[in-house]
Write an enzyme that holds these catalytic residues in place. Structure first.
Site, PDB file in Angstrom:
ATOM      1  N   THR A  16       0.854  -1.189   0.000  1.00 23.77           N
ATOM      2  CA  THR A  16       0.000   0.000   0.000  1.00 23.77           C
ATOM      3  C   THR A  16       0.885   1.231   0.000  1.00 23.77           C
ATOM      4  O   THR A  16       2.015   1.187   0.480  1.00 23.77           O
ATOM      5  CB  THR A  16      -0.933   0.035   1.225  1.00 23.77           C
ATOM      6  N   HIS A  17       0.341   2.319  -0.556  1.00 19.50           N
ATOM      7  CA  HIS A  17       1.039   3.602  -0.500  1.00 19.50           C
ATOM      8  C   HIS A  17       0.276   4.575   0.397  1.00 19.50           C
ATOM      9  O   HIS A  17       0.508   5.780   0.347  1.00 19.50           O
ATOM     10  CB  HIS A  17       1.226   4.157  -1.918  1.00 19.50           C
ATOM     11  N   ALA A  19      -0.368   5.738   4.152  1.00 24.38           N
ATOM     12  CA  ALA A  19       0.324   5.643   5.448  1.00 24.38           C
ATOM     13  C   ALA A  19      -0.600   5.132   6.551  1.00 24.38           C
ATOM     14  O   ALA A  19      -0.158   4.376   7.434  1.00 24.38           O
ATOM     15  CB  ALA A  19       0.896   7.005   5.826  1.00 24.38           C
ATOM     16  N   ASP A  77      -7.763  -3.449  -0.764  1.00 26.55           N
ATOM     17  CA  ASP A  77      -8.522  -2.445  -1.494  1.00 26.55           C
ATOM     18  C   ASP A  77      -9.815  -2.261  -0.732  1.00 26.55           C
ATOM     19  O   ASP A  77     -10.482  -3.235  -0.373  1.00 26.55           O
ATOM     20  CB  ASP A  77      -8.803  -2.855  -2.940  1.00 26.55           C
ATOM     21  N   PHE A 163      -7.690   7.660   9.703  1.00 24.39           N
ATOM     22  CA  PHE A 163      -7.361   8.289   8.421  1.00 24.39           C
ATOM     23  C   PHE A 163      -8.615   8.306   7.551  1.00 24.39           C
ATOM     24  O   PHE A 163      -9.656   7.761   7.933  1.00 24.39           O
ATOM     25  CB  PHE A 163      -6.216   7.532   7.737  1.00 24.39           C
ATOM     26  N   HIS A 198     -13.697  -3.183   9.101  1.00 30.89           N
ATOM     27  CA  HIS A 198     -13.711  -4.005   7.883  1.00 30.89           C
ATOM     28  C   HIS A 198     -12.362  -4.700   7.676  1.00 30.89           C
ATOM     29  O   HIS A 198     -12.281  -5.878   7.374  1.00 30.89           O
ATOM     30  CB  HIS A 198     -14.068  -3.119   6.691  1.00 30.89           C
ATOM     31  N   ARG A 199     -11.280  -3.927   7.881  1.00 31.04           N
ATOM     32  CA  ARG A 199      -9.929  -4.474   7.650  1.00 31.04           C
ATOM     33  C   ARG A 199      -9.593  -5.547   8.693  1.00 31.04           C
ATOM     34  O   ARG A 199      -9.023  -6.582   8.370  1.00 31.04           O
ATOM     35  CB  ARG A 199      -8.909  -3.309   7.684  1.00 31.04           C
TER      36      ARG A 199
HETATM   37  O1  LIG Z   1      -4.326   1.721  -2.930  1.00 33.65           O
HETATM   38  P1  LIG Z   1      -3.460   1.934  -1.714  1.00 33.65           P
HETATM   39  O2  LIG Z   1      -2.047   2.276  -2.039  1.00 33.65           O
HETATM   40  O3  LIG Z   1      -3.565   0.812  -0.720  1.00 33.65           O
HETATM   41  O4  LIG Z   1      -4.028   3.234  -0.931  1.00 33.65           O
HETATM   42  P2  LIG Z   1      -5.385   4.001  -1.228  1.00 33.65           P
HETATM   43  O5  LIG Z   1      -5.533   5.060  -0.202  1.00 33.65           O
HETATM   44  O6  LIG Z   1      -5.454   4.420  -2.671  1.00 33.65           O
HETATM   45  O7  LIG Z   1      -6.468   2.882  -0.934  1.00 33.65           O
HETATM   46  P3  LIG Z   1      -7.672   2.333  -1.815  1.00 33.65           P
HETATM   47  O8  LIG Z   1      -7.365   2.444  -3.249  1.00 33.65           O
HETATM   48  O9  LIG Z   1      -8.004   0.990  -1.259  1.00 33.65           O
HETATM   49  O10 LIG Z   1      -8.833   3.336  -1.466  1.00 33.65           O
HETATM   50  C1  LIG Z   1      -9.484   3.209  -0.224  1.00 33.65           C
HETATM   51  C2  LIG Z   1     -10.117   4.518   0.188  1.00 33.65           C
HETATM   52  O11 LIG Z   1     -11.034   4.273   1.233  1.00 33.65           O
HETATM   53  C3  LIG Z   1     -10.671   4.975   2.403  1.00 33.65           C
HETATM   54  N1  LIG Z   1     -10.689   4.020   3.514  1.00 33.65           N
HETATM   55  C4  LIG Z   1     -10.414   2.695   3.436  1.00 33.65           C
HETATM   56  N2  LIG Z   1     -10.370   2.143   4.651  1.00 33.65           N
HETATM   57  C5  LIG Z   1     -10.619   3.134   5.525  1.00 33.65           C
HETATM   58  C6  LIG Z   1     -10.670   3.197   6.910  1.00 33.65           C
HETATM   59  O12 LIG Z   1     -10.410   2.142   7.680  1.00 33.65           O
HETATM   60  N3  LIG Z   1     -10.942   4.374   7.469  1.00 33.65           N
HETATM   61  C7  LIG Z   1     -11.149   5.462   6.716  1.00 33.65           C
HETATM   62  N4  LIG Z   1     -11.088   5.509   5.395  1.00 33.65           N
HETATM   63  C8  LIG Z   1     -10.835   4.340   4.787  1.00 33.65           C
HETATM   64  C9  LIG Z   1      -9.217   5.438   2.206  1.00 33.65           C
HETATM   65  O13 LIG Z   1      -9.001   6.678   2.805  1.00 33.65           O
HETATM   66  C10 LIG Z   1      -9.083   5.514   0.705  1.00 33.65           C
HETATM   67  O14 LIG Z   1      -9.439   6.792   0.276  1.00 33.65           O
HETATM   68 MG   LIG Z   2      -5.526   3.046  -4.153  1.00 29.17          MG
END
Ligand SMILES: O=P(O)(O)OP(=O)(O)OP(=O)(O)OC[C@H]1O[C@@H](n2cnc3c(O)ncnc32)[C@H](O)[C@@H]1O
Ligand SMILES: [Mg+2]
Length: 216
Positions: A16-17, A19, A77, A163, A198-199
């Site tokens: 993942t990118h 943080a 994702d 986040f 969820h995670r």
């Molecule tokens: O793809 P990577 O590099 O993993 O990083 P990303 O931020 O682009 O991640 P996603 O494509 O999976 O997009 C997920 C979005 O959903 C939000 N999100 C996912 N899980 C969350 C959580 O536990 N709490 C708050 N926001 C969440 C997160 O902020 C992202 O904007």
């Molecule tokens: Mg992403």
């Protein structure tokens, strides 16, 4: 069934990118003695998320990192799905924050959408977060898991923790948003709970299948 799962050991890339996610995924893996290294640490590129589902996008990220590193890779994702918005932002949850990654603006956009929908939808503020996790090995072996948490969207957003959309999301059965919880509370793993985010819920299935965990 269990025979088809592969045990994860040694080094793993957290693909993942983001943080916030990285910190959560590191924390989830920490008890299992694997040596987690991030995609950023290895200078891996961010693949384009061209899948039509969360699971497909998780696979794209995990497979890309496994192939580029020669190590098993772990990707998430995820997204926020709002019933009154027909499931949006869904697959586009990250993209709603724009190139600036402005999640305050993204949450405001969700809230605006709810105001427009107000007249017609009974369960206006219902939403869920979904996480698709994929573990990919360089030889092509894949393991997929999914977790969901349902809740209510609050406005204004509350809490400095977490986040993304965390300050707007209050999981069912709780009076605080994810933004008002510690990381451990948001995971809600045993013995604290039975898995909350969820995670964490997806991870519990992964840990039982691939890390030798037992959650009774
Ligand atoms: O793809 P990577 O590099 O993993 O990083 P990303 O931020 O682009 O991640 P996603 O494509 O999976 O997009 C997920 C979005 O959903 C939000 N999100 C996912 N899980 C969350 C959580 O536990 N709490 C708050 N926001 C969440 C997160 O902020 C992202 O904007
Ligand atoms: Mg992403």
């Amino acid at each position: 069934m269990a025979e088809s799962h592969r045990r994860l050991a040694g080094r793993v890339v957290i693909a993942t990118h983001n943080a916030g996610k990285l910190e959560e995924m590191r924390g989830l893996l920490a008890p299992y003695g694997v040596d987690a290294v991030s995609a950023d640490d290895l200078g891996l590129p961010e693949p384009e998320e061209t899948g039509g589902t969360f699971a497909e996008n998780a696979r794209i990220k995990a497979v890309s990192a496994a192939n580029a590193s020669g190590l098993p890779a772990f990707a998430d994702d995820s997204g926020l799905c709002v019933e009154a918005l027909g499931g949006a932002p869904g697959l586009y949850t990250a993209r709603w924050a724009g190139p600036e990654k402005d999640f305050m603006a993204a949450m405001a956009k969700v809230e605006e959408g709810l105001r427009d929908a107000q007249a017609t939808i009974p369960d206006l503020r219902r939403a869920y977060f979904i996480s698709a996790l994929c573990l990919a090995w360089p030889d092509g072996h894949l393991e997929d898991f999914e977790g969901v948490v349902e809740g209510t969207l609050v406005w204004p957003p509350r809490g400095p923790a977490g986040f993304g959309y965390d300050p707007m999301f209050q999981p069912d059965g709780h009076s605080r948003t994810f933004g008002e919880m510690t990381g451990a509370e948001k995971h809600g793993l045993p013995p604290l709970g039975r898995g909350l985010s969820h995670r964490a819920r997806a991870f519990m299935a992964l840990a039982e299948a691939c890390l030798g965990a037992r959650f009774d």
